[in-house]
Design a protein around this motif. Structure first.
Motif, mmCIF file in Angstrom:
data_model
loop_
_atom_site.group_PDB
_atom_site.id
_atom_site.type_symbol
_atom_site.label_atom_id
_atom_site.label_comp_id
_atom_site.label_asym_id
_atom_site.label_seq_id
_atom_site.Cartn_x
_atom_site.Cartn_y
_atom_site.Cartn_z
ATOM 1 N N ASN A 182 39.394 51.034 34.492
ATOM 2 C CA ASN A 182 38.522 50.105 35.189
ATOM 3 C C ASN A 182 38.775 48.714 34.600
ATOM 4 O O ASN A 182 38.370 48.413 33.482
ATOM 5 N N LEU A 183 39.474 47.883 35.359
ATOM 6 C CA LEU A 183 39.940 46.605 34.810
ATOM 7 C C LEU A 183 38.792 45.677 34.410
ATOM 8 O O LEU A 183 38.944 44.842 33.526
ATOM 9 N N GLU A 184 37.673 45.846 35.055
ATOM 10 C CA GLU A 184 36.547 44.959 34.725
ATOM 11 C C GLU A 184 36.021 45.221 33.316
ATOM 12 O O GLU A 184 35.490 44.338 32.652
ATOM 13 N N LYS A 185 36.177 46.466 32.871
ATOM 14 C CA LYS A 185 35.593 46.824 31.576
ATOM 15 C C LYS A 185 36.611 46.746 30.433
ATOM 16 O O LYS A 185 36.247 46.927 29.270
ATOM 17 N N ILE A 186 37.824 46.500 30.801
ATOM 18 C CA ILE A 186 38.856 46.561 29.762
ATOM 19 C C ILE A 186 38.788 45.337 28.846
ATOM 20 O O ILE A 186 38.487 44.235 29.290
ATOM 21 N N ARG A 187 39.022 45.582 27.550
ATOM 22 C CA ARG A 187 39.002 44.471 26.592
ATOM 23 C C ARG A 187 40.394 44.304 26.009
ATOM 24 O O ARG A 187 40.954 45.247 25.444
ATOM 25 N N LEU A 188 40.932 43.138 26.167
ATOM 26 C CA LEU A 188 42.270 42.870 25.644
ATOM 27 C C LEU A 188 42.179 41.827 24.539
ATOM 28 O O LEU A 188 41.297 40.964 24.575
ATOM 29 N N ASN A 189 43.112 41.916 23.594
ATOM 30 C CA ASN A 189 43.126 40.884 22.549
ATOM 31 C C ASN A 189 43.942 39.682 23.048
ATOM 32 O O ASN A 189 44.627 39.775 24.086
ATOM 33 N N PRO A 190 43.881 38.547 22.357
ATOM 34 C CA PRO A 190 44.547 37.337 22.854
ATOM 35 C C PRO A 190 46.043 37.528 23.121
ATOM 36 O O PRO A 190 46.569 37.019 24.108
#
Lengths: 274, 180
Positions: A182-190
């Motif tokens: 679910n792309l809305e919930k995904i957390r990516l680092n810088p």
């Protein structure tokens, strides 16, 4: 006796194993097109490590370790240009700014960090010189190589795994048609966000890594994470050859010849007389 | 007439042909061909494609043959044929080319699988400035402490004789151990 070669053929891990097992003393110089590194060993233990690009002075290491701030660093550099690291260390200890353990600990962390960075180097000339010691004025420490070797083994394993998953940096990535997350919930680092910006079938992974100044290992790690999350898919550009596995080679049954002792003695006598 | 043989193996350009040439009483029957691969051509002009063949007559009833294997991997189908019935084998390694050490280790293991006969490792080109110390090579090749690794210069008869003798001593030792 020389120990020269290229990391392509003889890895840093193998060199560390050799230095550790043979309890060697000397200096190892590694040269890549981008950087140069020097490590010193004493009886099989790491005593010193630095790369050419870093400020490896004690002041520089203290700054990098957040033990002093930029203003203090500047003052030390301005006032202390004539003194060695060992003298500076003594001054700082005597003035009560640091204990000896503080300084040794920050050096330990820095040298270990340098070595970890070098484990990512897979190509470059090396030269181990038994007659070269720790550079004058630098503060040597004693770091057991065993832990570094274990770290390197882990890194090597990870690199091999990543290379299996992403065999070539000449591949490209595209956004998955049906993302597994679910792309809305995904957390990516810088770093991952930066890579995401360049995801395009026209950009090879090599181009992305060059643009973002990422090492091969770093780009592979990020792409692998994105692949695992189902956000992107690898695209194999046309013309990339597929690696062919040789398969399991069968080992023939051993054959043993049993010569007679007298025959071997006759051979020995003959060879001696040559 | 009894014939016995020893095999001299090792990576490409490690000095196998030279080794046999130095002690053979006949001109080495060599199957060298001009190298066409560019990378390999930078190292030497010709290479052994089938085998090298040298001879040392011991007496009227016994002859020792020395077989040199081709060093390049693509000719490894010859290795098994050459290893048939060998007394022991010598793994020749160019001490100045660490990039070949891994391959040497692989060749060594392959020959051990063909026949668990005694073997020794010859650290060749020890007269070169860049030669690795045999002690360091032992660590890198992960050799068992019981395996001999000897400094060698394949063009010097005394050194070559020493390598052959040490292999024969190892064969003798193994026979004596087997008796116990």
């Amino acid at each position: 006796m020389a120990l020269k070669g290229n990391l392509r053929d003889f890895t840093l891990l193998q060199l560390f194993n050799l230095v550790n097992l043979a309890a060697k003393t000397g200096s190892l110089i590694l040269k890549t097109p981008d950087d140069e590194a020097q490590m010193a060993f004493r009886v099989g233990k790491l005593a010193y490590a630095c790369t050419e690009k870093d400020d490896a002075s004690l002041a520089g290491i203290l700054l990098r370790g957040n033990k002093i701030n930029a203003a203090q660093y500047r003052i030390i550099r301005e006032r202390g240009t004539q003194i060695s690291d060992q003298e500076l260390g003594l001054l700082l200890i005597n003035a009560g700014y640091f204990t000896q353990d503080d300084i040794l600990s920050v050096l330990h962390d820095y040298y270990t960090g340098v070595v970890h960075k070098m484990f990512n180097w897979t190509e470059g000339a090396f030269n181990f010189d038994e007659n070269m010691a720790t550079p004058d004025g630098r503060i040597p420490v004693r770091i057991d190589l065993e832990n570094l070797i274990i770290d390197a083994t882990r890194l090597t394993y990870e690199r091999e795994m990543l290379e299996d998953e992403i065999p070539s940096l000449d591949m490209a990535v595209k956004f998955s048609d049906r993302p597994g997350a679910n792309l809305e919930k995904i957390r990516l680092n810088p770093e991952e966000w930066k890579v995401i910006n360049y995801v395009n079938p026209k950009n090879t992974l090599r181009q992305i890594s060059r643009t973002l100044h990422l090492t091969e290992m770093e780009i592979r790690r990020i792409i692998y994470a994105l692949l695992q999350a189902g956000i992107v898919e690898l695209i194999r550009p046309a013309g990339i050859p597929v690696a062919v596995s040789l398969g399991n080679q069968t080992t023939p049954a051993p054959r043993v010849v049993k010569p007679q002792e007298s025959l071997v003695n006759r051979l020995i006598n003959r060879i001696r007389s040559l | 007439m009894q014939n016995v043989k020893m095999v001299v193996t090792g990576p490409f350009s490690s000095g196998k042909t030279e080794f046999i040439h130095t002690v053979s009483e006949i001109d080495v029957v060599s199957t060298e061909k001009k190298i066409t691969a560019v990378d390999e051509k930078n190292i030497k002009d010709t290479t052994t494609v089938a085998m090298d063949f040298g001879r040392i007559t011991v007496d009227e009833n016994l002859v020792l043959y020395l077989f040199g294997t081709p060093g390049q991997k693509r000719f490894d189908f010859m290795w098994e044929i050459l290893s048939e019935g060998m007394l022991g084998f010598i793994v020749m390694i160019d001490s100045t080319r660490p990039e070949t050490f891994r391959e040497a280790r692989s060749i060594l293991e392959t020959f051990r699988a063909y026949a668990p006969t005694p073997y020794i490792v010859a650290a060749n080109k020890q007269d070169c400035v860049d030669a690795w110390d045999p002690k360091d090579m032992r660590h890198v090749l992960r050799l068992d402490p019981t395996v001999k690794i000897l400094p060698c210069v394949a063009t010097e008869k005394a050194r070559v004789k020493n390598v052959l003798l040490e292999l024969l001593y190892s064969i003798l030792e193994e026979m004596e151990t087997g008796k116990r």
